[in-house]
Design a protein around this motif. Sequence first.
Motif, PDB file in Angstrom:
ATOM      1  N   THR A   1     -39.501   3.542  15.357  1.00  0.00           N
ATOM      2  CA  THR A   1     -40.773   3.255  16.017  1.00  0.00           C
ATOM      3  C   THR A   1     -41.921   3.930  15.266  1.00  0.00           C
ATOM      4  O   THR A   1     -41.832   5.106  14.943  1.00  0.00           O
TER       5      THR A   1
ATOM      6  N   LEU B   1     -45.814   5.144  19.020  1.00  0.00           N
ATOM      7  CA  LEU B   1     -45.987   6.416  19.720  1.00  0.00           C
ATOM      8  C   LEU B   1     -47.254   7.095  19.212  1.00  0.00           C
ATOM      9  O   LEU B   1     -47.487   7.150  18.002  1.00  0.00           O
TER      10      LEU B   1
ATOM     11  N   ALA C   1     -43.862  10.494  10.311  1.00  0.00           N
ATOM     12  CA  ALA C   1     -45.004   9.865  10.958  1.00  0.00           C
ATOM     13  C   ALA C   1     -45.588   8.803  10.040  1.00  0.00           C
ATOM     14  O   ALA C   1     -45.414   8.851   8.822  1.00  0.00           O
TER      15      ALA C   1
ATOM     16  N   VAL D   1     -45.145   5.974  14.433  1.00  0.00           N
ATOM     17  CA  VAL D   1     -45.704   7.144  15.106  1.00  0.00           C
ATOM     18  C   VAL D   1     -47.036   7.501  14.457  1.00  0.00           C
ATOM     19  O   VAL D   1     -47.125   7.608  13.234  1.00  0.00           O
TER      20      VAL D   1
ATOM     21  N   LEU E   1     -40.378  14.500  16.738  1.00  0.00           N
ATOM     22  CA  LEU E   1     -40.433  13.407  15.766  1.00  0.00           C
ATOM     23  C   LEU E   1     -39.189  13.407  14.893  1.00  0.00           C
ATOM     24  O   LEU E   1     -38.561  12.364  14.660  1.00  0.00           O
TER      25      LEU E   1
ATOM     26  N   LEU F   1     -48.603  10.760  19.219  1.00  0.00           N
ATOM     27  CA  LEU F   1     -47.931  12.033  19.467  1.00  0.00           C
ATOM     28  C   LEU F   1     -48.842  13.211  19.167  1.00  0.00           C
ATOM     29  O   LEU F   1     -49.233  13.436  18.018  1.00  0.00           O
TER      30      LEU F   1
ATOM     31  N   ARG G   1     -36.273  10.434  14.605  1.00  0.00           N
ATOM     32  CA  ARG G   1     -36.001   9.839  13.291  1.00  0.00           C
ATOM     33  C   ARG G   1     -34.542  10.052  12.900  1.00  0.00           C
ATOM     34  O   ARG G   1     -33.906   9.184  12.306  1.00  0.00           O
TER      35      ARG G   1
END
Lengths: 219, 219
Positions: free
Chosen positions: B73, B48, B95, B75, B63, B50, B67
């Motif tokens: 995934t 992602l 992140a 980020v 986010l 973001l 999570r």
Amino acid sequence: MRILLIEDDTVLGTAVRDQIAADGHSVDWVTRLDAAGDAMAVAAYDLLLLDLMLPDGRGIGFLKTIRNRGDVTPVIILTALDQISDRIEGLNAGADDYLVKPFDLSELTARIGSVARRYSGNPNPIITHGALDIDLASRSIHRNGKPVQLTAREWALFDAFLARPGQLLSKTQLEDKLYAHGAEIESNTIEVHVSRLRKKLGADVIQTERGMGYRLGPS
Amino acid sequence: MRILLIEDDTVLGTAVRDQIAADGHSVDWVTRLDAAGDAMAVAAYDLLLLDLMLPDGRGIGFLKTIRNRGDVTPVIILTALDQISDRIEGLNAGADDYLVKPFDLSELTARIGSVARRYSGNPNPIITHGALDIDLASRSIHRNGKPVQLTAREWALFDAFLARPGQLLSKTQLEDKLYAHGAEIESNTIEVHVSRLRKKLGADVIQTERGMGYRLGPS
DNA sequence: CCGCGAGCTTCAGGAACCTGTCAGGTTGGT
DNA sequence: ACCAACCTGACAGGTTCCTGAAGCTCGCGG
């Protein structure tokens, strides 16, 4: 950086291992190709140092094998001066660099640093995992900003989880990683160390999968 | 690699989308968080991108939300230079990396490559079956992006179905697979475990063939 | 050579969880 | 409608795991 040294000469191997450790990397050292395969199945390495003449086969074949299955781990070949053809064959097979024996240990450090820089944009990567900041190079961990001290075994164990985030690791696999020298263990040592890690790093860092093993929890 | 770009600035968004596409990845581009949530419900993304300032909320909350529900995934946060606190908060929220606007498109390419390498070091084949993402190597299953916990027996059973997708498996065959050694079972254990699997994975995952056995349903 | 301390392993009691069994309800075929 | 096959909630026994504490090993300084 996690480095796998595949070298059967004990004198050279010891020297290389110590030099790498002195440079702040973590090293696993095996003397056979089958042991190397086992080690790579358990942990992910950032770099392989591969001798080409080994008791159970030629390193070239090993290199081709791992490249064929899509592994892109950087490989530095260790080769004797007179094996020029091997050197070329090695580069063709997917090696990233080579060192001609005998080599100076400072040259080794330089090549490792070069590979490290080429493959990881930032020279001193800090992994953030939940409340943890983990610096693999300096082997330091901060939890919510406060430093946490791990013992050797604890670090070895945690390292195994960091190498395979999210993956299920059986106790057998973890034992193999912690007690490489065949010395088998017959107790709940792994459980105890997991317990200690949880106490130091937080209860949710390592998840139990009953009857199967453990895994690193999500951040 | 499948990438979801969440960015409301049309100029920057267009440039980023084109750059990513030029790098050979596939991109979905949304400008709002609710659209991002919808997109993630439909498709699984590998990364992602973001933006933190969006019309319908702050990206940090988004986010944290994904999570919290176990989504791992990778980020990368896109943030303006003056939002230092956001940057730190973003990393703490889970992140993996950040890019400070304005950034060079080649820098974007590098970061994406870095994330790709870090997360695909060991290319775990992920089987997608309907709403399920199954990673056999790490023994993890996600259902609509949410992690699902299976016990050892449940895995053994589900594994039998995955090994022969679509094929009819009698209860006897399944018992043989689950209870290797003589230890015979004299009850409806298989039925019970099938029931538990359906509850965790979805009712249509395993189909009953009356009087004959079970089979893995179509995707 | 001895004592000491840190770290590692072993042990044991108890907690948490898994799983086989059963019973009652539901479904599907004839 | 009937019967067989199947589903599923509940539960208890058994297994696995956790963790405090004790024993052990090794290196170091006195």
